[in-house]
Scaffold this active site. Sequence first.
Site, mmCIF file in Angstrom:
data_model
loop_
_atom_site.group_PDB
_atom_site.id
_atom_site.type_symbol
_atom_site.label_atom_id
_atom_site.label_comp_id
_atom_site.label_asym_id
_atom_site.label_seq_id
_atom_site.Cartn_x
_atom_site.Cartn_y
_atom_site.Cartn_z
ATOM 1 C CE LYS A 1 -28.236 35.020 -4.891
ATOM 2 N NZ LYS A 1 -28.400 33.566 -4.919
ATOM 3 C CG PHE B 1 -34.453 27.774 0.280
ATOM 4 C CD1 PHE B 1 -34.719 26.724 1.157
ATOM 5 C CD2 PHE B 1 -33.127 28.112 0.026
ATOM 6 C CE1 PHE B 1 -33.687 26.029 1.767
ATOM 7 C CE2 PHE B 1 -32.094 27.415 0.628
ATOM 8 C CZ PHE B 1 -32.378 26.375 1.506
ATOM 9 C CD GLN B 2 -31.033 29.108 3.392
ATOM 10 O OE1 GLN B 2 -30.360 29.868 2.701
ATOM 11 N NE2 GLN B 2 -30.506 28.139 4.115
ATOM 12 C CG MET C 1 -25.110 32.450 38.811
ATOM 13 S SD MET C 1 -24.386 32.864 40.414
ATOM 14 C CE MET C 1 -23.196 34.126 39.941
ATOM 15 C CD GLU D 1 -24.834 31.656 10.504
ATOM 16 O OE1 GLU D 1 -25.012 30.880 11.484
ATOM 17 O OE2 GLU D 1 -24.893 31.258 9.320
HETATM 18 C C1 LIG Z 1 -27.689 31.374 26.827
HETATM 19 C C2 LIG Z 1 -27.960 31.272 28.288
HETATM 20 N N1 LIG Z 1 -28.702 30.257 28.761
HETATM 21 C C3 LIG Z 1 -28.939 30.146 30.088
HETATM 22 C C4 LIG Z 1 -28.452 31.083 30.957
HETATM 23 C C5 LIG Z 1 -28.759 30.986 32.442
HETATM 24 N N2 LIG Z 1 -27.517 30.808 33.214
HETATM 25 C C6 LIG Z 1 -26.882 31.827 33.841
HETATM 26 S S1 LIG Z 1 -25.478 31.345 34.607
HETATM 27 C C7 LIG Z 1 -25.698 29.765 34.130
HETATM 28 C C8 LIG Z 1 -24.726 28.688 34.526
HETATM 29 C C9 LIG Z 1 -23.400 28.873 33.906
HETATM 30 O O1 LIG Z 1 -22.651 27.701 34.109
HETATM 31 P P1 LIG Z 1 -21.154 27.616 33.647
HETATM 32 O O2 LIG Z 1 -21.011 28.115 32.260
HETATM 33 O O3 LIG Z 1 -20.646 26.261 33.909
HETATM 34 O O4 LIG Z 1 -20.443 28.698 34.597
HETATM 35 P P2 LIG Z 1 -20.352 28.734 36.202
HETATM 36 O O5 LIG Z 1 -21.561 29.439 36.709
HETATM 37 O O6 LIG Z 1 -20.283 27.323 36.682
HETATM 38 O O7 LIG Z 1 -19.100 29.511 36.462
HETATM 39 C C10 LIG Z 1 -26.871 29.605 33.369
HETATM 40 C C11 LIG Z 1 -27.369 28.328 32.828
HETATM 41 C C12 LIG Z 1 -27.705 32.139 30.405
HETATM 42 N N3 LIG Z 1 -27.216 33.125 31.169
HETATM 43 N N4 LIG Z 1 -27.454 32.192 29.083
#
Ligand SMILES: Cc1ncc(C[n+]2csc(CCOP(=O)(O)OP(=O)(O)O)c2C)c(N)n1
Length: 568
Positions: free
Chosen positions: A161, A111-112, A472, A49
Amino acid sequence: MKKTGAQILWECLVREGVADVFGYPGGAILPAYDAMLAYPIRHILTRHEQGATHMADGYARATGKVGVAIATSGPGATNMVTGLATAMMDSSPIVCITGQVGSRLIGSDAFQETDITGVTLPVTKHNYLVTRAADVAPAVREAFYLAKNGRPGPVLIDITKDAQQSQAEFDYDAAAPRPHGRPGPPPQEANFREALALINAAERPVILAGHGILLGNAMAEFKAFAERTQIPVAMTLLGIGAFPASHTLNLGMMGMHGEAWVNTAIQEADLLIAIGMRFDDRVTGTLASYAPNAKKIHVEIDPAEINKNVPVDVGIIGDVRDVLPRLLPAIAPGDRSAWLRKIDELKGGSAVLDIKNLPDEGHLYAAHVINDLWRATSGKALVVTDVGQHQMWEAQYYHHDVPRSLITSGGLGTMGFALPAAIGAKIARPNAEVWVVVGDGGFQMTMSELATIVQEGIDINIAIINNGYLGMVRQWQEFFYERRYAATPLLSPDFVKIADAYGIRGINVRKRDEVIPAVQAARKARETVLIDFAVEQEDTVYPMVPAGAALHQMIRRPSPIAETGEDV
Ligand SMILES: Cc1ncc(C[n+]2csc(CCOP(=O)(O)OP(=O)(O)O)c2C)c(N)n1
């Protein structure tokens, strides 16, 4: 004429012009699914979803039309929360429809059962719990009205529902939305006059262009304004595409990963004209020293944004598309040549086009990949990015001349957004060349939607910028945690084999000279192709304004290395 609540739902959606919905069924929404078969609406079965909400969001951002997602009660509904919050933060008009347990069961921990209107209150523009068939049409009509009018945003309709199953008189016209929302702004003649005086007197002005320009379809009015005033334009991440990157007045992206000259120009400006943007902290850096010498004008549709983060000298509340043409005739044709020359100097002296400082000795840098993707697609693709380093490199090295050609989660920064949002964008704009640019981390969050691509016969292309890290976050650890890489080295499967398992063609790219041929091969194929770009693992996005620092306190790439001579 009498119809069931479920039928009324689809009748309304058809009349709202909805051609596609994204969803995932379950018990509490089954009456609606059953009724759907009689209506000319395409249903895209997602794998989660969350994916459905991001698809609806991508659909909305690609077109400006309302995107629609549908799910069952309980876990189906709670899986939508991330997508709703993403849409809320980026003002994206989506309507999410959820089933709810029978109205007599509400409050019994059935439920749900989940109180999804309670759960989503902070992440929706508005939401409804509908317990009677007679209330379905008014709720749907008002939801569409609210999603797209004023400052756009997500609306959720939770329908029990029994409300789906029971019958009511259906009269679409009688269910027209009531006048709704905040009253319009008070007369603002004085504000217009003050803004004009500031604009006409400014010597070092900068326009800050935001998402509101795209949301309001005000690109033509905005371009006319920038050209008439001869004021350089800096863009927020979500504002990219609101003004052509190749325009001589374009400065580029501002803020944390904005080019040095953009932030310097903002810090040295004597006037900022913020248009359809909200002074996000990633844009301003520390407020204590933000654009210290600048008067500030803020044009914004949402009154709550004015003076929220940055106190301004003049606020003008309104749709950008109405406000700018009202300002235009009274603007004195400006001569900003001295200021524009100064900016050219800043460009020349900064770490201009950081990509030139990357050694090209066989290394595959993400910046090169993005820049080659830009060249190979002649800058014409609709790019949907995920969140992380690749997102910033995309913003820096893919130059967008076309509105709505970059879709990205700016406000919430939602990893896992790109793949489903790109599917939604492609459904909305079947003739667009759609590319997903995604990290190895974010891709693994929603890669189950590869099956949706195959089942629905969708042709997009996927560029995984694979650096073996949650890049990042690793970068923050590099700068601010003495390279202690806690929980950021990331094991991934063989993405080409994963693609193969789904019946999708995959290509491995390990070297610079393989980039363009792979992109071209993907473009030629009339089906989705996944490319796994194994890039330098510890590359860093420069420049960077550390969180909480001033815009001019940016970190630049340490030692410029010989130029590669690449055309960027
Ligand atoms: C759902 C979610 N969880 C955690 C983060 C924190 N976060 C921001 S950038 C990042 C790393 C992203 O890594 P990747 O997808 O490999 O991309 P890259 O930065 O290596 O290009 C994280 C964990 C986020 N933005 N969103």
